[in-house]
Design a protein around this motif. Structure first.
Motif, PDB file in Angstrom:
ATOM      1  N   CYS A  91      11.398  -5.273  -0.994  1.00  0.00           N
ATOM      2  CA  CYS A  91      11.054  -6.172  -2.091  1.00  0.00           C
ATOM      3  C   CYS A  91      12.341  -6.831  -2.567  1.00  0.00           C
ATOM      4  CB  CYS A  91      10.383  -5.397  -3.214  1.00  0.00           C
ATOM      5  SG  CYS A  91       8.915  -4.486  -2.704  1.00  0.00           S
ATOM      6  N   GLY A  92      12.676  -7.961  -1.947  1.00  0.00           N
ATOM      7  CA  GLY A  92      13.974  -8.576  -2.222  1.00  0.00           C
ATOM      8  C   GLY A  92      15.046  -7.590  -1.817  1.00  0.00           C
ATOM      9  N   PRO A  93      15.993  -7.299  -2.689  1.00  0.00           N
ATOM     10  CA  PRO A  93      17.042  -6.353  -2.325  1.00  0.00           C
ATOM     11  C   PRO A  93      16.627  -4.892  -2.501  1.00  0.00           C
ATOM     12  CG  PRO A  93      17.475  -7.249  -4.483  1.00  0.00           C
ATOM     13  CD  PRO A  93      16.254  -7.969  -3.949  1.00  0.00           C
ATOM     14  N   PHE A  94      15.374  -4.653  -2.922  1.00  0.00           N
ATOM     15  CA  PHE A  94      14.937  -3.302  -3.231  1.00  0.00           C
ATOM     16  C   PHE A  94      14.031  -2.720  -2.159  1.00  0.00           C
ATOM     17  CE2 PHE A  94      15.464  -5.668  -7.210  1.00  0.00           C
ATOM     18  CZ  PHE A  94      16.536  -4.969  -7.737  1.00  0.00           C
ATOM     19  N   ARG A  95      14.273  -1.469  -1.808  1.00  0.00           N
ATOM     20  CA  ARG A  95      13.422  -0.726  -0.879  1.00  0.00           C
ATOM     21  C   ARG A  95      12.496   0.144  -1.724  1.00  0.00           C
ATOM     22  NH1 ARG A  95      14.536   4.614   1.216  1.00  0.00           N
ATOM     23  NH2 ARG A  95      13.197   5.018   3.016  1.00  0.00           N
ATOM     24  N   VAL A  96      11.190   0.033  -1.492  1.00  0.00           N
ATOM     25  CA  VAL A  96      10.195   0.822  -2.221  1.00  0.00           C
ATOM     26  C   VAL A  96       9.382   1.598  -1.202  1.00  0.00           C
ATOM     27  CG1 VAL A  96       8.202   0.727  -3.773  1.00  0.00           C
ATOM     28  CG2 VAL A  96      10.061  -0.915  -4.051  1.00  0.00           C
ATOM     29  N   VAL A  97       9.257   2.914  -1.414  1.00  0.00           N
ATOM     30  CA  VAL A  97       8.502   3.769  -0.503  1.00  0.00           C
ATOM     31  C   VAL A  97       7.319   4.345  -1.260  1.00  0.00           C
ATOM     32  CG1 VAL A  97       8.578   5.825   0.959  1.00  0.00           C
ATOM     33  CG2 VAL A  97      10.585   4.345   0.785  1.00  0.00           C
ATOM     34  N   SER A  98       6.138   4.286  -0.640  1.00  0.00           N
ATOM     35  CA  SER A  98       4.916   4.798  -1.251  1.00  0.00           C
ATOM     36  C   SER A  98       4.234   5.782  -0.316  1.00  0.00           C
ATOM     37  CB  SER A  98       3.954   3.644  -1.549  1.00  0.00           C
ATOM     38  OG  SER A  98       2.740   4.144  -2.070  1.00  0.00           O
ATOM     39  N   LEU A  99       3.717   6.852  -0.876  1.00  0.00           N
ATOM     40  CA  LEU A  99       2.875   7.782  -0.137  1.00  0.00           C
ATOM     41  C   LEU A  99       1.435   7.516  -0.541  1.00  0.00           C
ATOM     42  CD1 LEU A  99       4.950  11.062  -0.537  1.00  0.00           C
ATOM     43  CD2 LEU A  99       4.937   9.468   1.382  1.00  0.00           C
ATOM     44  N   MET A 100       0.567   7.360   0.448  1.00  0.00           N
ATOM     45  CA  MET A 100      -0.843   7.070   0.186  1.00  0.00           C
ATOM     46  C   MET A 100      -1.676   7.664   1.305  1.00  0.00           C
ATOM     47  SD  MET A 100      -0.965   3.014   1.213  1.00  0.00           S
ATOM     48  CE  MET A 100       0.499   2.605   0.289  1.00  0.00           C
ATOM     49  N   SER A 101      -2.976   7.592   1.153  1.00  0.00           N
ATOM     50  CA  SER A 101      -3.838   8.087   2.211  1.00  0.00           C
ATOM     51  C   SER A 101      -3.805   7.146   3.418  1.00  0.00           C
ATOM     52  CB  SER A 101      -5.282   8.237   1.711  1.00  0.00           C
ATOM     53  OG  SER A 101      -5.842   6.962   1.485  1.00  0.00           O
ATOM     54  N   SER A 102      -4.046   7.698   4.579  1.00  0.00           N
ATOM     55  CA  SER A 102      -4.155   6.872   5.793  1.00  0.00           C
ATOM     56  C   SER A 102      -5.315   5.902   5.654  1.00  0.00           C
ATOM     57  CB  SER A 102      -4.359   7.763   7.020  1.00  0.00           C
ATOM     58  OG  SER A 102      -3.252   8.603   7.194  1.00  0.00           O
ATOM     59  N   GLU A 103      -6.363   6.337   4.970  1.00  0.00           N
ATOM     60  CA  GLU A 103      -7.523   5.474   4.726  1.00  0.00           C
ATOM     61  C   GLU A 103      -7.114   4.237   3.927  1.00  0.00           C
ATOM     62  OE1 GLU A 103     -11.979   5.680   2.681  1.00  0.00           O
ATOM     63  OE2 GLU A 103     -10.605   7.372   2.468  1.00  0.00           O
ATOM     64  N   ALA A 104      -6.244   4.413   2.918  1.00  0.00           N
ATOM     65  CA  ALA A 104      -5.791   3.278   2.106  1.00  0.00           C
ATOM     66  C   ALA A 104      -5.017   2.272   2.957  1.00  0.00           C
ATOM     67  CB  ALA A 104      -4.928   3.769   0.945  1.00  0.00           C
ATOM     68  N   VAL A 105      -4.191   2.769   3.880  1.00  0.00           N
ATOM     69  CA  VAL A 105      -3.449   1.865   4.762  1.00  0.00           C
ATOM     70  C   VAL A 105      -4.425   1.031   5.586  1.00  0.00           C
ATOM     71  CG1 VAL A 105      -1.892   1.751   6.761  1.00  0.00           C
ATOM     72  CG2 VAL A 105      -1.382   3.295   4.859  1.00  0.00           C
ATOM     73  N   ARG A 106      -5.460   1.687   6.103  1.00  0.00           N
ATOM     74  CA  ARG A 106      -6.470   0.952   6.894  1.00  0.00           C
ATOM     75  C   ARG A 106      -7.245  -0.023   6.015  1.00  0.00           C
ATOM     76  NH1 ARG A 106      -6.896   6.113   8.904  1.00  0.00           N
ATOM     77  NH2 ARG A 106      -8.750   6.562   7.673  1.00  0.00           N
ATOM     78  N   ASP A 107      -7.672   0.412   4.827  1.00  0.00           N
ATOM     79  CA  ASP A 107      -8.443  -0.457   3.925  1.00  0.00           C
ATOM     80  C   ASP A 107      -7.652  -1.693   3.510  1.00  0.00           C
ATOM     81  OD1 ASP A 107     -10.545   1.325   4.076  1.00  0.00           O
ATOM     82  OD2 ASP A 107     -10.263   2.149   2.060  1.00  0.00           O
ATOM     83  N   LEU A 108      -6.355  -1.509   3.268  1.00  0.00           N
ATOM     84  CA  LEU A 108      -5.500  -2.629   2.860  1.00  0.00           C
ATOM     85  C   LEU A 108      -5.030  -3.457   4.055  1.00  0.00           C
ATOM     86  CD1 LEU A 108      -3.317  -0.807   0.187  1.00  0.00           C
ATOM     87  CD2 LEU A 108      -5.080  -2.530  -0.236  1.00  0.00           C
TER      88      LEU A 108
END
Length: 134
Positions: A91-108
């Motif tokens: 995100c611009g100069p920022f690195r953002v890491v998120s933990l989520m369900s595998s289902e959410a990755v597929r849904d998004l």
């Protein structure tokens, strides 16, 4: 990989359209033509360049939320197992890491180079400022 128009790449990189065109000419980014014959760049390549060159872009059109801590960026890494996933955004100069369900990755429909918004809604946000400066 997702493709994006030069003007969109420029917005995510925080530079002008002409700068993106010059980067294409110098080989920093590669470009192809879409079905309409317009020049497009690979979203993942843009994400890689964003790690070194970008400033934070504004929110995508039509997006509204009560959350004020929002970071628009590009997906730079996804690690998925059966249940959980780790998604990294630049995100611009920022690195953002998120933990989520595998289902959410597929849904998004997240994939390398796709646009995403990290929304942080928390009462535990630490704000720091240098001492002796106003």
């Amino acid at each position: 990989m997702p493709q994006m128009r030069i003007r969109d790449a420029a917005a995510y990189l925080g530079v002008s359209d002409d700068t993106v065109r010059r980067w294409i000419d110098r080989g920093l980014l590669s470009a192809t033509a879409d079905e309409s014959g317009r020049k497009v760049v690979d979203g993942f390549e843009v994400a890689q360049v964003a790690r070194q060159h970008a400033s934070l872009p504004g929110l995508p059109d039509g997006l509204a939320s009560s959350a004020r801590n929002r970071f628009v960026g590009l997906v730079t890494d996804i690690v998925v197992d059966k249940v959980m996933a780790q998604v990294e955004l630049q995100c611009g100069p920022f690195r953002v890491v998120s933990l989520m369900s595998s289902e959410a990755v597929r849904d998004l429909q997240l994939e390398l180079g796709s646009v995403a918004v990290a929304v942080i809604k928390s009462t535990a946000v630490v704000v720091e400022a240098p001492q002796g400066e106003s």
